[in-house]
Design a protein around this motif. Structure first.
Motif, PDB file in Angstrom:
ATOM      1  N   LEU A 156      54.410  57.601 -37.370  1.00 48.35           N
ATOM      2  CA  LEU A 156      54.629  57.459 -35.926  1.00 48.35           C
ATOM      3  C   LEU A 156      54.337  58.751 -35.182  1.00 48.35           C
ATOM      4  O   LEU A 156      53.915  58.726 -34.014  1.00 48.35           O
ATOM      5  CB  LEU A 156      56.073  57.026 -35.662  1.00 48.35           C
ATOM      6  N   LEU A 191      63.050  55.440 -32.852  1.00 50.61           N
ATOM      7  CA  LEU A 191      62.227  54.310 -33.305  1.00 50.61           C
ATOM      8  C   LEU A 191      62.718  53.791 -34.657  1.00 50.61           C
ATOM      9  O   LEU A 191      62.693  52.583 -34.913  1.00 50.61           O
ATOM     10  CB  LEU A 191      60.759  54.734 -33.390  1.00 50.61           C
ATOM     11  N   LEU A 227      61.430  50.724 -37.027  1.00 49.95           N
ATOM     12  CA  LEU A 227      60.007  50.998 -36.837  1.00 49.95           C
ATOM     13  C   LEU A 227      59.680  52.274 -37.603  1.00 49.95           C
ATOM     14  O   LEU A 227      60.131  53.360 -37.242  1.00 49.95           O
ATOM     15  CB  LEU A 227      59.681  51.160 -35.346  1.00 49.95           C
ATOM     16  N   ASP A 238      54.037  49.031 -37.362  1.00 51.08           N
ATOM     17  CA  ASP A 238      55.264  48.284 -37.050  1.00 51.08           C
ATOM     18  C   ASP A 238      55.391  47.987 -35.558  1.00 51.08           C
ATOM     19  O   ASP A 238      55.979  46.986 -35.164  1.00 51.08           O
ATOM     20  CB  ASP A 238      56.501  49.067 -37.508  1.00 51.08           C
ATOM     21  N   LEU A 239      54.870  48.879 -34.726  1.00 47.16           N
ATOM     22  CA  LEU A 239      54.945  48.672 -33.278  1.00 47.16           C
ATOM     23  C   LEU A 239      54.238  47.384 -32.857  1.00 47.16           C
ATOM     24  O   LEU A 239      54.647  46.718 -31.910  1.00 47.16           O
ATOM     25  CB  LEU A 239      54.333  49.862 -32.531  1.00 47.16           C
ATOM     26  N   HIS A 271      56.615  44.518 -33.129  1.00 51.13           N
ATOM     27  CA  HIS A 271      57.861  44.638 -32.358  1.00 51.13           C
ATOM     28  C   HIS A 271      57.675  43.811 -31.082  1.00 51.13           C
ATOM     29  O   HIS A 271      57.147  44.290 -30.084  1.00 51.13           O
ATOM     30  CB  HIS A 271      58.118  46.113 -32.038  1.00 51.13           C
ATOM     31  N   LYS A 323      62.673  39.764 -38.415  1.00 52.79           N
ATOM     32  CA  LYS A 323      62.188  40.415 -37.198  1.00 52.79           C
ATOM     33  C   LYS A 323      61.847  39.405 -36.108  1.00 52.79           C
ATOM     34  O   LYS A 323      62.116  39.634 -34.932  1.00 52.79           O
ATOM     35  CB  LYS A 323      60.932  41.241 -37.529  1.00 52.79           C
TER      36      LYS A 323
END
Length: 692
Positions: A6, A20, A25, A30-31, A34, A645
């Motif tokens: 990240l 995060l 995350l 992963d973002l 989300h 998720k």
């Protein structure tokens, strides 16, 4: 699967990375997964004259005044006019510099919720920006996403990071590969992954907001299906890992079983016989049985487990039964000891509280094979406990243990050369939707028939200001020679306070009902004390038993025909149904009184209504899932499911049949795709499914 750190994104230092991480995350990829909770429509400017109270909108206009006003609270009031009308902006927190921005004639565009105020329609602390001539025509091109966030991470900052992630995706710096082969996607009519991600992060202005809010858009469904598929595949892998091992072949038809059945004071139900046939087929194979037996309260699961254990003993092997609490384990120990010892079978008892010589003796009998059956808590599977030839492990109330405690049984086979068969039992009916997901590594059997003579329990809800009437009802039941339970719960989550409340209730009821014997049992009492009180109640020496929810499982008193449950609004439906199952075990009409504290919330009223209307544990479990969600129904120790998720087992239950079909097809046609897909959705958690 490698992840891109990240901190490779602009503006992400250690502090931001920590925030995060609180959102689970770990990498830039992963973002992309989300997803927004909801959306705001900032794609059009709304004329002030058409604003409606309670609606969010973008408006644009010219400042006509900005004044500090003294009301109940000092505020900055800004008047804004467009060609159609006038609205106000109100700020309770402002600086002199901010007030200076709102000079007469300044043009603004703002977003917020219109509310009715003292000057007409007002916007409280809206998001706004000053307009220059060259920016006058700009509006958002897509709906604005509102994401799950955490303290110190504002929506604009999170949105900017997600935009950066998509820019990296467009440039090829990162990738989100399609894990499902094109042929399968086409056959199951699934849209492309990238197409779904783009749509959900940047929906067009005409996107159906209601459909998105319900999680019913095809793009959301595609991602939910893939996440459910990852969980299914991970549990399938657990099953394959276990079934690669050898297991003892056990023949269920033997003289021991016949002798056992002839000694029982009742006949097996058709459902019990059907489930025993399914278990017998599993035990006769050389691969480990992995079977979950579901049955409503009082359906006779323990007898079914005993018959399976006899098959192990008859083959010269050992069987073990593990329960999550001392109380339930003790109940099983008494039952099995009473059934098995007349047949010449030695039953050993082992729990965490068993110490000294008694513990050493039990361990020695098990390791030397002198004890053919073991009963206990999770202490049975500690490292220092060794079995001579363990062929069958029965686990009661599996949802209280979780996957890896079940897998630990693999180490307890005969000198590591065989894996024991596993029989999982639960008296908490698991909704089919959850069983298909949480127990995808198990075959499922259902005992869906109660023994003859059981009468349905009548359930009523009574406000606690009518406590004296309820006490009188207990008096009448006891005068007729019946027994009663009074179950104490508290609003606060504290075992100490709950036990204290139970003691106070015991004292109050002893005073109100001096002619009857009142007992008390709670979780902080010593095991021997609890057993003594329970035995006194079972033998009719006590008329009324005041208890905490420790009596949820494991007590069988056919003469008890009345149960009072205090504060039922704080318990789940499945737990209330379990408690209620302690009465109605004889042939006399039985009652359960839900003594609630008004006023009830709408959801509590609905839950208690379900319990009053139905005695079907499976229907109740389905409603519990709808009302409380999977984490509460299964218990938080069930690995993985609570942390989904995108998927929601209540909302997406209709996808599960497709998930099973897709899982089978993927493993047959593209097995190499399974592991990367599991890693995408479960990451490190995927490994925990297969760990011992």
């Amino acid at each position: 699967m490698s992840i891109t750190p990240l901190d490779s994104l602009a503006g992400v230092g250690p502090a931001m990375a920590e925030r995060l991480a609180r959102l689970q995350l770990a990498g830039v990829e992963d973002l992309l997964f989300h997803l927004p909770l909801r959306y705001q429509d900032r794609t059009r400017v709304t004329p002030i004259a058409t604003l409606k109270p309670g609606r969010e909108a973008v408006i644009e206009g010219e400042v006509t005044a900005a004044d500090i006003v003294q009301g109940r609270r000092r505020s900055l009031l800004v008047r804004l006019r467009d060609g159609s009308g006038i609205a106000s902006l109100r700020f309770f927190h402002f600086s002199p510099a901010q007030k200076g921005q709102f000079s007469r004639g300044t043009r603004l565009r703002l977003f917020g919720e219109a509310r009715t105020g003292s000057t007409g329609l007002e916007f409280y602390h809206p998001e706004y920006r000053l307009l220059r001539d060259d920016a006058a025509a700009e509006v958002e091109e897509t709906l604005t996403p509102i994401y799950p966030t955490t303290e110190g991470l504002a929506q604009p900052r999170l949105r900017a990071l997600i935009v950066q992630a998509f820019e990296r995706l467009d440039s090829g710096d990162i990738s989100v590969e399609e894990r499902l082969p094109d042929g399968l996607r086409s056959r199951f009519r699934l849209p492309a992954l990238r197409e779904c991600l783009d749509y959900l992060h940047f929906p067009p202005p005409d996107a159906p907001l209601e459909t998105l809010a319900e999680g019913a858009h095809p793009a959301q469904r595609r991602l939910a299906l893939e996440e459910l598929l990852a969980h299914q595949l991970s549990l399938h892998r657990v099953r394959l890992d276990i079934q690669r091992d050898a297991a003892p072949e056990l023949n269920a038809s033997n003289g021991l079983a016949s002798r056992f059945l002839t000694r029982l004071p009742f006949s097996l139900t058709g459902a019990q016989r059907r489930v025993l046939t399914e278990i017998g087929g599993d035990l006769a194979r050389a691969t480990p049985m992995l079977r979950l037996v579901q049955g409503d309260v009082g359906s006779g699961k323990t007898v079914v487990a005993a018959m399976a254990m006899l098959a192990a003993v008859a083959g010269g092997y050992q069987a073990a039964l593990m329960a999550p609490t001392e109380l339930l384990a003790e109940q099983h120990y008494r039952s099995l000891k009473g059934w098995f010892e007349p047949l010449g079978i030695d039953v050993a008892w082992l729990s965490g509280k068993l110490k000294g010589k008694a513990r050493l003796d039990a361990k020695a009998r098990l390791s030397e094979g002198r004890a053919q059956v073991a009963v206990g808590t999770h202490a049975l599977f500690q490292e220092d406990v060794h079995f001579h030839r363990l062929a069958l492990a029965v686990i009661d109330e599996q949802h209280r243990f979780g996957v890896h405690q079940r897998l630990a049984l693999r180490q307890k086979g005969e000198t590591g050369t065989t894996t024991p068969h596993q029989l999982i039992m639960t008296a908490t009916p698991i909704p089919r939707t959850l069983a298909m997901s949480a127990y995808a590594d198990l075959d499922v059997s259902m005992i869906d028939e109660l023994p003859p003579g059981r009468t349905p329990v009548k359930t009523v809800a009574v406000a606690d200001e009518r406590r004296s009437e309820v006490t009188e009802r207990i008096r009448n039941a006891c005068l007729e020679g019946r027994q009663a339970y009074w179950v104490c719960t508290l609003i606060e989550e504290s075992e100490a306070l709950t036990c204290q409340a139970a003691e106070v209730t015991r004292d109050t009821l002893t005073e109100a009902l001096p002619e009857f014997a009142v007992g008390l049992v709670h979780g902080r009492m010593k095991s021997a004390e609890k057993a003594e009180v329970m035995a006194a109640f079972r033998d009719g020496e006590l008329d009324l038993l005041v208890a905490t929810t420790v009596i949820e499982v494991g007590v069988d008193v056919p003469n008890a025909s009345l149960m009072i449950i205090e504060n039922p609004e704080r318990l789940g439906l499945a737990q209330l149904h379990q408690l209620r199952g302690r009465v109605g075990r004889g042939s006399v009409e039985s009652f359960c009184v839900l003594l609630y504290h008004p006023p009830l919330s709408d959801s509590s009223r609905e839950r208690l209504g379900v319990l009053r209307e139905s005695s079907d544990g499976f229907r109740i479990a389905e409603r519990d899932l709808e009302l409380r969600g999977p984490g509460e129904v299964l218990g938080t120790r069930q690995t993985g499911l609570v942390g989904m998720k995108i998927a929601d087992l209540s909302r997406d239950r209709d996808l599960l049949e497709r998930v099973r079909e897709l899982s089978r097809a993927l493993l047959e046609e593209a097995p190499e795709a399974a592991e990367p897909l599991v890693q995408r959705w479960l990451g490190d958690a995927a490994g925990r499914y297969g760990q011992v």
